[in-house]
Structure formats: C-alpha cells, structure tokens
Design a protein around this motif. Structure first.
Motif, PDB file in Angstrom:
ATOM      1  N   ASN A  56       1.339  -1.216   0.337  1.00 49.65           N
ATOM      2  CA  ASN A  56       0.118  -0.474  -0.026  1.00 49.65           C
ATOM      3  C   ASN A  56       0.734   1.322   0.062  1.00 49.65           C
ATOM      4  O   ASN A  56       0.796   2.680   0.615  1.00 49.65           O
ATOM      5  N   MET A  57       1.990   1.243  -0.851  1.00 50.08           N
ATOM      6  CA  MET A  57       3.025   2.717  -0.686  1.00 50.08           C
ATOM      7  C   MET A  57       2.383   3.430  -0.641  1.00 50.08           C
ATOM      8  O   MET A  57       2.565   4.489  -0.837  1.00 50.08           O
ATOM      9  N   GLU A  58       1.512   3.016  -1.793  1.00 55.26           N
ATOM     10  CA  GLU A  58       1.155   4.596  -2.277  1.00 55.26           C
ATOM     11  C   GLU A  58      -0.108   5.174  -1.554  1.00 55.26           C
ATOM     12  O   GLU A  58      -0.790   6.430  -1.518  1.00 55.26           O
ATOM     13  N   HIS A  59      -0.760   4.751  -0.590  1.00 53.43           N
ATOM     14  CA  HIS A  59      -1.526   5.336   0.627  1.00 53.43           C
ATOM     15  C   HIS A  59      -1.435   5.362   1.902  1.00 53.43           C
ATOM     16  O   HIS A  59      -1.920   6.013   2.549  1.00 53.43           O
ATOM     17  N   VAL A  60      -0.006   5.180   1.933  1.00 56.79           N
ATOM     18  CA  VAL A  60       0.665   5.648   3.558  1.00 56.79           C
ATOM     19  C   VAL A  60       1.719   6.451   3.066  1.00 56.79           C
ATOM     20  O   VAL A  60       2.265   6.657   2.556  1.00 56.79           O
ATOM     21  N   ARG A 115       7.981   8.524  -6.921  1.00 59.47           N
ATOM     22  CA  ARG A 115       7.833   7.090  -6.226  1.00 59.47           C
ATOM     23  C   ARG A 115       9.344   5.881  -6.964  1.00 59.47           C
ATOM     24  O   ARG A 115       9.192   5.399  -6.045  1.00 59.47           O
ATOM     25  N   LEU A 116       9.750   7.298  -8.029  1.00 58.31           N
ATOM     26  CA  LEU A 116      10.943   6.766  -7.508  1.00 58.31           C
ATOM     27  C   LEU A 116      12.525   6.638  -6.471  1.00 58.31           C
ATOM     28  O   LEU A 116      12.414   5.932  -6.281  1.00 58.31           O
ATOM     29  N   LYS A 117      11.556   8.001  -5.825  1.00 57.05           N
ATOM     30  CA  LYS A 117      12.350   8.606  -4.577  1.00 57.05           C
ATOM     31  C   LYS A 117      11.750   7.125  -3.484  1.00 57.05           C
ATOM     32  O   LYS A 117      12.440   7.091  -2.591  1.00 57.05           O
ATOM     33  N   ARG A 118      10.672   6.690  -3.847  1.00 53.81           N
ATOM     34  CA  ARG A 118      10.126   6.401  -2.141  1.00 53.81           C
ATOM     35  C   ARG A 118      10.665   4.576  -2.501  1.00 53.81           C
ATOM     36  O   ARG A 118      11.269   4.631  -1.137  1.00 53.81           O
ATOM     37  N   CYS A 119      10.694   4.031  -3.494  1.00 56.25           N
ATOM     38  CA  CYS A 119      11.404   3.476  -4.046  1.00 56.25           C
ATOM     39  C   CYS A 119      12.674   3.078  -2.849  1.00 56.25           C
ATOM     40  O   CYS A 119      12.981   2.107  -2.531  1.00 56.25           O
ATOM     41  N   ASN A 120      13.372   4.212  -3.411  1.00 52.03           N
ATOM     42  CA  ASN A 120      14.420   3.933  -3.412  1.00 52.03           C
ATOM     43  C   ASN A 120      14.538   4.072  -1.743  1.00 52.03           C
ATOM     44  O   ASN A 120      15.846   3.463  -0.916  1.00 52.03           O
ATOM     45  N   ASP A 121      14.211   4.613  -0.710  1.00 50.54           N
ATOM     46  CA  ASP A 121      13.718   4.671   0.656  1.00 50.54           C
ATOM     47  C   ASP A 121      13.371   3.496   1.287  1.00 50.54           C
ATOM     48  O   ASP A 121      13.570   2.514   1.865  1.00 50.54           O
ATOM     49  N   ILE A 122      12.602   2.258   0.385  1.00 49.29           N
ATOM     50  CA  ILE A 122      12.521   1.059   0.605  1.00 49.29           C
ATOM     51  C   ILE A 122      13.261   0.480   0.679  1.00 49.29           C
ATOM     52  O   ILE A 122      13.626  -0.652   1.406  1.00 49.29           O
ATOM     53  N   GLY A 123      14.213   0.765  -0.537  1.00 49.07           N
ATOM     54  CA  GLY A 123      15.354  -0.455  -0.780  1.00 49.07           C
ATOM     55  C   GLY A 123      16.421   0.187   0.370  1.00 49.07           C
ATOM     56  O   GLY A 123      16.896  -1.138   1.342  1.00 49.07           O
ATOM     57  N   ASN A 124      16.611   1.202   0.907  1.00 48.71           N
ATOM     58  CA  ASN A 124      17.155   1.538   1.889  1.00 48.71           C
ATOM     59  C   ASN A 124      17.018   0.679   3.071  1.00 48.71           C
ATOM     60  O   ASN A 124      18.069  -0.044   4.064  1.00 48.71           O
ATOM     61  N   ALA A 125      15.175   0.743   3.619  1.00 47.87           N
ATOM     62  CA  ALA A 125      14.598  -0.010   4.579  1.00 47.87           C
ATOM     63  C   ALA A 125      15.558  -1.305   4.795  1.00 47.87           C
ATOM     64  O   ALA A 125      15.150  -2.235   5.807  1.00 47.87           O
ATOM     65  N   LEU A 126      15.035  -2.167   3.556  1.00 49.49           N
ATOM     66  CA  LEU A 126      15.633  -3.408   3.201  1.00 49.49           C
ATOM     67  C   LEU A 126      16.953  -4.335   3.153  1.00 49.49           C
ATOM     68  O   LEU A 126      17.281  -4.512   3.232  1.00 49.49           O
ATOM     69  N   GLY A 127      17.637  -2.857   3.441  1.00 50.62           N
ATOM     70  CA  GLY A 127      18.980  -3.564   3.484  1.00 50.62           C
ATOM     71  C   GLY A 127      20.239  -2.828   1.914  1.00 50.62           C
ATOM     72  O   GLY A 127      20.943  -3.896   2.134  1.00 50.62           O
TER      73      GLY A 127
END
Ligand code: XUL
Ligand code: MN
Length: 344
Positions: A56-60, A115-127
């Motif tokens: 739900n990344m687009e909605h949180v 969206r690309l920036k948010r994707c990047n932040d998810i990547g960092n959180a996943l290590g």
C-alpha cells in the motif's frame, strides 16, 4: 577458495498462472510462505518491486512506509536472506499508463520521480543499495505519440535525480525491446550504458541483462553480458529462456537453447562474476499447466542446470580449445563443444 555463485529470485516468480487469455489456475501463496521456500530451493537473495515489500505504499505516509519496509527486513533477517534490489513498479498504476518518466503528461512524470524516490527509501530500509529500472511502459505504441529525443533526456534526468537524491544507491537498467510497448526505450545494454556514462555519476549506473529480453532484441545474451562486463557494468542478470520471437516467455534457464545457456555461463565464468559478489538472478515463470504443489520447481531446476553448466564450462578441455584456435579449426572446436555438452 573459489567464490561461489549466489542466487536470487522475486516473489512474482512463484505465481498463480494467469495469462492474457485466462485467469489464475493456482492459489496464491502468501509472501511469508514464499520467503520460507528460498533457502530450501537454494536461494539467498530476494528481488523486490517496491510494492512487493510495501503493497500500500501509494496510500501511506513515508513514516508508515518505512515501518512496513523494516518489518519486511526483519522477515528477511529471520530467514537468513538478503534483499538483492528494489525496482519501482510504475506500470500498474493508472498514472503510468503512458509510461512514467517519459509520459507526455508532466504530472505523471512528476509522480514517477516521486515514486522512484519512495522506491529508493524502501530499498534502504530493506538493506540494499541496488535499484533496478525495467522501463516497462517507457516507449510507445505508435512512434508519433512521443518525441523520442526528449524521452531519452527525461530518462537521463530520472537517473540523475535518483543519483542526487541518494549518494549511495546504484542503478541497474534492465533493457527490453518491447512488451508491453511496441517500441520500448533502452532496448539493449548498449543503450543503457550510453545513458549510464552520460549520467552525473557513471560509476553508480550499470545494467541487468535478462536472457529473454536480449533474445527478443535479436541479440546474443552472452555477448550482451560480455559487453557490460568489459567495463564493469554487469550489476545483475535475469537468467531464463525464450523460444524465438514471441511474447516474453520467461522459460526455465536453458529450456529452449542449452548452447546459448552454456555460453552465458561461460561468459560469467570468464568475467569472474562470482568474485564480484553479485547475484545470479532468475526471472522464470512456471508453466500454466503446473499444479500448485510443484509450481516452484522451475526455480530449483534453473539453478541446478546453471550449476551443471558451470561444471561443463570448468571441465571443457582447454588443450583442445587452444589447439583448435591455434589451427583456426573452429569446426573442430564446435564439435568438441557439442560433444562436451552431450556428455562425451
Ligand atoms: C519484465 C521483467 C520484470 C523485471 C523487474 O519483463 O523482466 O519482471 O525484471 O521489474
Ligand atoms: Mn526481468
């Protein structure tokens, strides 16, 4: 001791079997259960789309997105797995209908960058530092609908924006010539690397080469990999197979052409790929006819065949190869390769 290959796949590679002509034929397997299968099948790395990790990344809010991504990281840690990369899934959102980065509508282009920036932040959180850009709808159904020169400039801008946004991330462009678009931008690794070299930080942009995508472009996947490796830009691979010029089949590795598969493995060996620490990624689909209980076998089968081909490459008689090359007797070399592949 020689470095060992490490393998990865994405959760979408265990799937329900729907295709454009029919619905799902197998039940869904929940993400946590898929994760449990990785080690059993011989895999250590998980490939992600951003919304595989946070649906739900687009909605949180950004904070909630981080929290959910951290939960997934914990699940990975608990299974002894690592995230290989995260890729923004722009092609399923209505705002990506005309492509994201190259959409004609400026609001859609802005959305794609966000969206690309948010994707990047998810990547960092996943290590993981690696981002993969498969440029799904960046292209056209009819050429007259976009200015392709401008489109390539938008793509470069997207790379640069991400490189500026995060000075640690690495970007691998995954080229594909068509499907879903008639004409896709960045159809080959040559295109991808030209963009990489033109970016503000060429050392952090490279490519991911998928077997089927190279074949769809009428190119040899092993040579595409060799080109990227010759300048240290093969950041990952999506091994699979493809039987001629049709839809993107994502068959099990080597299923359509053993010799082409052998040559991909040979070039990975020649380039010292395992020493780079990068993953052998698979992007393979189970046949629609496969029953639920055995709908993961295409993954372990592909890995098994890959490792058998590594053995084939390592045991090819070098003296025969050297003699054939010295004699310029490539007919003899070809026979030796075929006999070796056939077991003697
Ligand atoms: C599409 C494809 C994607 C990418 C990841 O053809 O290969 O699954 O690998 O976005
Ligand atoms: Mn792929």
């Amino acid at each position: 001791m020689a470095a060992e290959y490490r393998f990865s796949f994405g959760p979408w590679n265990i799937h329900e079997g729907a295709d454009p002509f029919g619905p799902a034929v197998r039940p869904s397997l929940e993400f946590a259960k898929k994760l449990k299968m990785y080690k059993q099948l011989g895999f250590d790395g998980v490939q992600f789309h951003d919304d595989d990790a946070v649906p739900n990344m687009e909605h949180v809010s950004p904070a909630e997105m981080q929290r959910q991504a951290k939960d997934v990281k914990k699940m990975l840690d608990d299974e002894g797995l690592v995230a290989e990369f995260v890729a923004p899934r722009l092609w399923e959102d209505p705002r990506g209908v005309d492509g994201g980065f190259t959409a004609n509508d400026a609001k859609c282009r802005d959305w794609a960058i966000e969206r690309l920036k948010r994707c990047n932040d998810i990547g960092n959180a996943l290590g993981t530092r690696l981002r993969v850009l498969w440029l799904a709808r960046e292209g056209t159904y009819i050429r007259e609908s976009k200015n392709a020169i401008e489109a390539y400039q938008y793509l470069l801008e997207a790379l640069n924006t991400l490189l500026r946004y995060d000075n640690q991330c690495e970007i691998a462009i995954e080229p594909k010539p068509n499907e879903p678009m008639d004409h896709a931008y960045c159809p080959t690794i040559g295109h991808a690397i030209a963009l990489a070299l033109k970016s503000i930080d060429p050392n952090r942009v490279g490519g991911l080469i998928e077997t089927a995508h190279a074949l769809l472009a009428g190119l040899d996947p092993a040579d595409e990999m060799a080109f990227a490796m010759s300048i240290g830009k093969l950041y990952s691979v999506h091994l699979n197979d493809q039987n001629g010029l049709k839809f993107d089949q994502d068959k099990s590795f080597a299923a359509a052409n053993l010799r082409t598969a052998y040559n991909q493995v040979r070039v990975l060996e020649l380039g010292g790929y395992p020493e780079t620490g990068r993953f052998i990624g698979l992007d393979v689909k189970a046949m629609r006819t496969q029953k639920f209980e055995t709908s993961h076998k295409h993954l372990s089968n592909s890995r098994t065949i890959f490792l058998k081909l590594v053995e084939k490459v390592r045991t090819f008689p070098r003296d025969v190869e050297a003699q054939c090359i010295a004699d310029r007797d490539y007919e003899a070399l070809e026979l030796a390769v075929l006999q070796h592949l056939m077991g003697g």
